[in-house]
Design a protein around this motif. Structure first.
Motif: not given
Length: 257
Positions: A42-45, A52-53, A59-60, A67-72
């Protein structure tokens, strides 16, 4: 493409949850991550979701750091997390911003049809079964049309029969998209059979800190997997891999698959 490069998560108290995670996931791929409790699934997810950072690594998504929540990137959690005072349509539409009322209604209607809940658009969450509520959560994640959909043990609270039905339904929903529009699915689960029933590829996570101990392209047909002759062999192989991840140095036997 989603790419993780040497990802590590260290908390403020010094605890390292995962370390050295390197992973690439193609567009439209279904990937399952399996592992025992406490191995960092769950940490990875959460890192992939931007909730989380990372402490080290990157992560790309399509070459852009997450670096934060994204709509994609959509997320379905273990519990539906529906707002009890909103009807189902409003719950699904909650994450849509900047769209006209007509576009919001169109998108909500589309995803409710995909999860077979159009007739419950005006129902309240308390009027739904657990399985139906989780389908609403899937619809809410899909309504933003994400490129990647993350699922954190989404069916673990349901009984075995409903869980199997929703696994099949999730595949039906994914398969109904045009091939070039299918979202990447990344499923975290402790259930080997669930991983094999859904995924093209299974990654085994284990140890403390969590590391990748195996990465398998399953190669089973999309339909009728549970009844396929190779299913028991894959189940045995992944179970042994989980044991190896918990007790490094264990010799894994050969399995006919």
């Amino acid at each position: 493409m989603l790419r993780l490069t040497n990802v590590e998560k260290r908390y403020a108290n010094g605890y390292v949850a995962i370390r050295g995670i390197g992973l690439s996931v193609e567009r439209g791929e279904i990937l399952a991550i399996v592992g025992g409790s406490g191995c960092g699934k769950s940490t990875l997810l959460r890192l992939v979701a931007g909730l989380d950072n990372v402490s080290n690594g990157q992560v790309e998504l399509d070459g852009t750091p997450v670096t934060g929540p994204r709509p994609e990137i959509g997320v379905v959690f273990q519990e539906p997390r529906l707002m009890p005072w909103l009807d189902i349509s409003a719950n699904v539409a909650f994450g849509l911003k900047g769209l006209s009322r007509a576009e919001r209604a169109s998108r909500v209607g589309e995803v409710l049809a995909r999860v077979n809940l159009s007739a419950f658009a005006r129902a309240l969450p308390r009027q739904l079964s657990g399985g139906m509520a989780q389908r609403v959560a899937i619809a809410r994640a899909l309504v933003t049309r994400p490129e990647v959909l993350l699922l954190d043990e989404p069916f673990s609270a349901l009984d075995a029969l409903i869980r199997m039905e929703l696994q099949d339904h999730l595949l039906d929903v994914w398969d109904a998209y045009a091939e070039d529009e299918r979202p990447t699915l990344i499923l975290v689960t402790h259930d080997i059979e669930e991983a094999l029933a859904l995924a093209d590829r299974v990654v085994v996570l284990g140890g403390t800190p969590g590391r990748i101990h195996g990465d398998y392209h399953v190669g089973l047909p999309r339909r009728g997997r549970r009844e396929h002759d190779s299913f028991p062999g894959w189940r045995a192989r992944l179970l042994q891999e989980l044991r190896n991840a918990r007790h490094p140095g264990t010799v894994q036997p050969d399995y006919a698959i």
